[in-house]
Scaffold this active site. Structure first.
Site, mmCIF file in Angstrom:
data_model
loop_
_atom_site.group_PDB
_atom_site.id
_atom_site.type_symbol
_atom_site.label_atom_id
_atom_site.label_comp_id
_atom_site.label_asym_id
_atom_site.label_seq_id
_atom_site.Cartn_x
_atom_site.Cartn_y
_atom_site.Cartn_z
ATOM 1 N N LEU A 65 31.476 51.536 37.587
ATOM 2 C CA LEU A 65 32.241 51.886 38.793
ATOM 3 C C LEU A 65 32.505 53.376 38.869
ATOM 4 C CD1 LEU A 65 34.738 48.884 38.908
ATOM 5 C CD2 LEU A 65 32.473 49.103 39.941
ATOM 6 N N THR B 12 36.292 41.205 36.156
ATOM 7 C CA THR B 12 35.832 41.971 35.002
ATOM 8 C C THR B 12 36.985 42.207 34.023
ATOM 9 O OG1 THR B 12 34.132 43.065 36.311
ATOM 10 C CG2 THR B 12 34.764 44.132 34.250
ATOM 11 N N HIS C 193 44.542 45.288 46.904
ATOM 12 C CA HIS C 193 43.566 44.901 45.872
ATOM 13 C C HIS C 193 42.325 44.255 46.494
ATOM 14 C CE1 HIS C 193 43.315 43.933 41.316
ATOM 15 N NE2 HIS C 193 42.103 44.088 41.822
ATOM 16 N N VAL C 194 41.736 44.963 47.447
ATOM 17 C CA VAL C 194 40.556 44.445 48.150
ATOM 18 C C VAL C 194 39.313 45.301 47.942
ATOM 19 C CG1 VAL C 194 41.855 43.207 49.926
ATOM 20 C CG2 VAL C 194 41.308 45.626 50.269
ATOM 21 N N ALA C 195 39.378 46.301 47.067
ATOM 22 C CA ALA C 195 38.199 47.151 46.854
ATOM 23 C C ALA C 195 36.994 46.334 46.407
ATOM 24 C CB ALA C 195 38.510 48.240 45.825
ATOM 25 N N TRP C 196 37.232 45.265 45.659
ATOM 26 C CA TRP C 196 36.162 44.445 45.097
ATOM 27 C C TRP C 196 35.637 43.398 46.073
ATOM 28 C CZ3 TRP C 196 36.719 39.083 44.609
ATOM 29 C CH2 TRP C 196 37.976 38.596 44.984
ATOM 30 N N ARG D 298 43.497 49.449 37.908
ATOM 31 C CA ARG D 298 44.654 48.617 37.614
ATOM 32 C C ARG D 298 45.925 49.413 37.871
ATOM 33 N NH1 ARG D 298 41.663 45.039 38.001
ATOM 34 N NH2 ARG D 298 41.207 43.317 36.544
ATOM 35 N N GLU E 73 51.167 42.061 40.997
ATOM 36 C CA GLU E 73 50.523 41.623 42.240
ATOM 37 C C GLU E 73 50.607 40.096 42.378
ATOM 38 O OE1 GLU E 73 47.112 45.155 42.120
ATOM 39 O OE2 GLU E 73 46.566 43.081 41.705
ATOM 40 N N ASP F 106 44.617 50.876 45.359
ATOM 41 C CA ASP F 106 44.260 49.523 45.776
ATOM 42 C C ASP F 106 44.935 48.495 44.878
ATOM 43 O OD1 ASP F 106 42.616 47.676 47.387
ATOM 44 O OD2 ASP F 106 41.561 47.290 45.495
#
Length: 318
Positions: free
Chosen positions: A159, A75, A285-288, A235, A264, A259
């Site tokens: 979100l 996104t 960065h795995v929330a998604w 972010r 990164e 996250d």
């Protein structure tokens, strides 16, 4: 565009889900991952680029005269120079709404883990602390209920609304934060500074742009309650990471979970990766990244490409 368009996927391993074949005849080229200095060479002659986090700046875009579309498999598109794409007539489309369940669920997991000191108690049990306890349990880490406390949501899109909905189910009061520095506060919103002061949990759910970069720094952390926690599933650049590390060390706020980091993967290290910071959770960065969300994302990338090739681009950012 050539009769048979070339589609180049530069970060295939960033999506753990299959892409179906686009409806139009095409040539598909994919790379598991790409280094920044490989982008231009790998996109030479390509009509469509699929990127996730790789930077496509003005200089790179200018060096790609055949490029006609950038399909962002995310996104957020702060890694793509949208103005440069527009100037060159390149369509940029992103994916939307694929993570409306998974990101709020991850945020809720982080909130609960912090408020109930879950990781601290798990670590203590593994270290044999329970076995040595003189009581049937021990209370080394204070636990706080969510019921009756206040959630401050910064960014009330899909979100942010998802996080608010889950927190309301736990009996929390929800404050929607107005944009920082806004001349007027919209109906149903609360001034940014007031949200900082009242929130027991502050959840960041806004995009990264010029107005939100460094949104939470030392001054904002100083406005928060000492008992408050900060959760960032958006972010890394929204937060001054060094200021957050310092605030946690001195107990300026009670805890934080993120996250995301400003760079990164964090190959050069990061202020939040030092092991002595108390009550901090960092996830990569795995929330998604639930299986369901990744498949929705992959499907939507191809939907965007199909729409572009049919002459009716969708989800356009440029």
């Amino acid at each position: 565009m050539t009769t048979t368009p070339t589609i180049a996927c530069l970060e295939r391993d960033s999506i753990d889900a299959p892409f179906r074949a686009p409806a139009t005849a095409h040539r598909w080229v994919e790379y598991p991952h790409s280094a920044p200095d490989e982008v231009v060479a790998r996109l030479q002659g390509a009509d469509i680029a699929i990127v996730n986090k790789l930077r496509l700046g003005a200089a790179q875009i200018a060096a790609l005269p055949a490029l006609r579309m950038v399909a962002v498999s995310a996104t957020g598109a702060d890694n793509v120079d949208l103005a440069a794409c527009s100037a060159q007539g390149i369509v940029v489309s992103n994916v939307r709404g694929y993570a409306v369940d998974t990101v709020p669920e991850h945020a809720m997991t982080l909130i609960l883990a912090l408020r109930r000191r879950l990781l601290d108690y798990v670590a203590d049990v593994r270290a044999g602390r329970w076995e040595r306890s003189e009581n049937f349990c021990f209370f080394d880490h204070p636990i706080a209920d969510l019921a009756g406390s206040t959630l401050g949501v910064v960014g009330y899109g899909d979100l942010g609304r998802g996080v608010a909905r889950l927190c309301e189910a736990f009996g929390m009061r929800v404050l929607r934060a107005e944009q920082r520095g806004a001349a007027q506060v919209r109906e149903g919103y609360t001034a940014f500074e007031q949200v900082l002061a009242e929130a027991d949990v502050l959840s960041l759910n806004c995009p990264l742009n010029a107005s939100t970069r460094g949104l939470i720094g030392a001054a904002e952390l100083a406005r928060m309650k000492p008992s408050a926690i900060l959760v960032n599933t958006s972010r890394g650049g929204l937060v001054d990471e060094a200021a957050l590390a310092a605030a946690l060390r001195v107990g300026r706020i009670a805890g934080a979970a993120t996250d995301v980091l400003s760079s990164e993967p964090p190959r050069e290290g990061n202020a939040l990766l030092v092991p002595d910071i108390p009550n901090l959770i960092v996830t990569p960065h795995v929330a998604w990244a639930s299986a369901q969300a990744m498949q929705r994302l992959a499907d939507q990338v191809i939907d965007n490409i199909d729409a572009f090739l049919a002459g009716a681009p969708r989800n356009r950012l440029a």
